[in-house]
Design an enzyme around this catalytic site. Structure first.
Site, short mmCIF file in Angstrom:
data_model
loop_
_atom_site.label_atom_id
_atom_site.label_comp_id
_atom_site.label_asym_id
_atom_site.label_seq_id
_atom_site.Cartn_x
_atom_site.Cartn_y
_atom_site.Cartn_z
N GLY A 12 129.65 -43.86 67.17
CA GLY A 12 130.31 -43.02 68.16
C GLY A 12 131.35 -43.79 68.96
O GLY A 12 132.45 -43.29 69.23
N GLN B 275 126.47 -36.27 71.80
CA GLN B 275 125.20 -35.68 72.26
C GLN B 275 125.03 -34.24 71.82
O GLN B 275 123.93 -33.71 71.89
CB GLN B 275 125.11 -35.74 73.79
CG GLN B 275 124.95 -37.13 74.36
CD GLN B 275 123.60 -37.76 74.05
OE1 GLN B 275 122.62 -37.08 73.82
NE2 GLN B 275 123.56 -39.08 74.04
N GLY C 284 125.50 -41.16 64.06
CA GLY C 284 124.29 -40.95 63.26
C GLY C 284 123.00 -41.05 64.05
O GLY C 284 122.12 -40.20 63.96
N HIS C 285 122.90 -42.12 64.86
CA HIS C 285 121.58 -42.40 65.46
C HIS C 285 121.20 -41.47 66.60
O HIS C 285 120.08 -41.51 67.09
CB HIS C 285 121.49 -43.87 65.89
CG HIS C 285 122.26 -44.22 67.14
ND1 HIS C 285 121.62 -44.43 68.33
CD2 HIS C 285 123.57 -44.42 67.36
CE1 HIS C 285 122.54 -44.74 69.25
NE2 HIS C 285 123.73 -44.74 68.68
N CYS D 167 123.33 -47.68 78.38
CA CYS D 167 124.40 -48.67 78.53
C CYS D 167 124.49 -49.19 79.95
O CYS D 167 124.96 -50.29 80.19
CB CYS D 167 125.73 -48.06 78.14
SG CYS D 167 125.57 -46.95 76.75
C1 LIG Z 1 125.66 -42.79 72.45
C2 LIG Z 1 126.95 -42.22 72.82
C3 LIG Z 1 128.16 -42.80 72.38
C4 LIG Z 1 128.19 -44.06 71.57
O1 LIG Z 1 127.73 -43.87 70.25
P1 LIG Z 1 127.27 -45.15 69.39
O2 LIG Z 1 127.05 -44.59 68.03
O3 LIG Z 1 126.02 -45.64 70.04
O4 LIG Z 1 128.37 -46.13 69.44
C5 LIG Z 1 129.35 -42.20 72.74
N1 LIG Z 1 129.36 -41.08 73.49
C6 LIG Z 1 128.24 -40.49 73.92
C7 LIG Z 1 128.32 -39.24 74.73
C8 LIG Z 1 127.00 -41.05 73.61
O5 LIG Z 1 125.89 -40.46 74.06
#
Ligand SMILES: *Cc1c(COP(=O)(O)O)cnc(C)c1O
Length: 397
Positions: A72, A180, A201-202, A326
């Site tokens: 993401g 999300q 993905g996660h 984070c």
């Molecule tokens: C977790 C998240 C990201 C980052 O995604 P990653 O795959 O962990 O780099 C970006 N934006 C939102 C809204 C998130 O919740």
């Protein structure tokens, strides 16, 4: 309870066993590089293209508009930095919201240091961006609007369709961070006039380290990772075939059961919210009561320090968070809670519980029971709380 009660699904999710099962052969059997010529690599190439089609179908896009990234954060960086670069001759102004994920906000700060101007839109008390504010902020040199589909901390769902319409009307590109939201609420890139979309993905029961970027045909952004000619020369690097197969499977599963998942999670979440607000004094719900992600609950408890609450919950086997993963570890209160107007001392006592379809009513009840005990205990040790209660009593007399 001996087992872990996992309620931090906004930080990451379980990779579903079906997903791992789908991925495994692409490590051990079909390990060919999809860019190779021989037919052995054909299996890997086909798997990548199947996943691309599954994802495209799910959001109403064409397969050639889906790109695979490293997550993401990479998709967010790509959307912002590459748009800034490609459209610099048109202008250097970007509109976003003050409650975006740091993958957006920190990228905006980077762009500011490089000559771009960013408008950070305020949100209302529920964390909603007002589409009229978006329209008012548009200037002749605006090249991009980036507003998240749903917030990762307080779960508020943004008026994406309205913002998309405004962007289209003014000929400005529209990007949304749907990390999300994808798989949790319906998304259609044409209905919502989305030009670019990020997903991960996660966060949807797929593997970590794989992301999606949707780029509408006609959007002229360049490559962010330079190197080989993969992904129609727009994202270099050997395909993460198992990861791509995994995110494809995760999206397939999400597409299949989104409605039942929404229904189940909403029921659990409502029960959680109702019990907390009714049984824990001086608690408040952050975000919108109805217009929020089905799996998100976010509270503030007065006279409570978020970190101590999390540690005590952990001792009882409950995984929660004080905001986003984070920012945990830093003592700064969440920028999202400050943006919805909470004072520092209240924003410090926040708790985010994000459930999954695999949680049970029993787990929710256990969590609320423990939370009640923990908050009572922490407040009994707080001189501030003691003073407050004394004052309240005096006022009643
Ligand atoms: C977790 C998240 C990201 C980052 O995604 P990653 O795959 O962990 O780099 C970006 N934006 C939102 C809204 C998130 O919740």
């Amino acid at each position: 309870m001996d087992k872990v009660i996992y309620m931090d699904n906004a930080a990451t999710t379980q990779t579903y066993p079906e997903v791992v099962e789908a991925m495994t052969p692409y490590f051990t059997e079909y390990y060919g590089n999809p860019s190779s010529i021989y037919s052995f690599a054909g299996e890997s190439k086909k798997a990548v293209e199947d996943a691309r089609k599954t994802i495209a179908d799910f959001i109403g896009a064409k397969p050639e508009e889906i790109y695979f990234t490293g997550g993401g954060s990479e998709s967010d960086n790509w959307a912002l930095k590459a748009t800034a670069e490609a459209y610099a001759s048109k202008g250097k102004h970007i509109i976003t919201s003050s409650i975006e994920h740091h993958a957006i906000l920190h990228t905006c700060e980077y762009l500011e240091r490089n000559g771009y101007e960013i408008t950070y839109l305020d949100v209302d008390e529920y964390g909603t961006v007002n589409p009229e504010d978006v329209e008012k902020a548009i200037r002749p040199d605006t090249i991009l609007i980036s507003v998240m589909t749903a917030n990762n901390e307080i779960g508020t769902i943004e008026p994406i369709k309205e913002i998309g319409e405004i962007a289209k009307k003014h000929g400005v590109l529209f990007h949304t961070d749907a990390v999300q939201a994808l798989g949790h609420i319906p998304i259609n890139v044409d209905d919502m006039n989305i030009d670019m979309l990020s997903a991960s993905g996660h966060k949807i029961n797929g593997p970590k380290g794989i992301g999606i970027m949707y780029i509408r045909k006609g959007v002229k952004i360049g490559s962010f990772i330079h190197g080989g000619a993969q992904e129609r020369k727009r994202r270099a690097g050997t395909h993460n075939v198992p990861g791509i197969v995994g995110i494809g499977k995760a999206v397939e599963l999400a597409a299949k059961n989104m409605e039942s998942r929404m229904e189940k999670e909403t029921k659990l979440r409502n029960h959680l919210i109702e019990r907390v607000l009714a049984e824990i004094p001086y608690s408040r719900l952050n975000g919108h009561r109805e217009n929020r992600l089905p799996n998100n609950a976010n509270f503030c408890f007065r006279f409570i320090e978020g970190e101590s609450m999390l540690i005590l919950l952990d001792q009882n086997g409950v995984c929660g968070s004080s905001g986003s993963a984070c920012t945990s570890g830093s003592l700064d209160p969440s920028h999202v809670l400050l943006a919805i107007g909470l004072p520092h001392e209240i924003a410090h006592g926040s708790l985010r519980l994000t459930i999954s379809e695999k949680n049970t009513m029993e787990e929710v009840d256990y969590t609320v029971d423990k939370l009640k005990e923990i908050i009572e205990r922490l407040r009994s040790m707080s001189p501030l709380y003691e003073d407050f209660v004394k004052k309240e009593k005096k006022e009643v007399q």
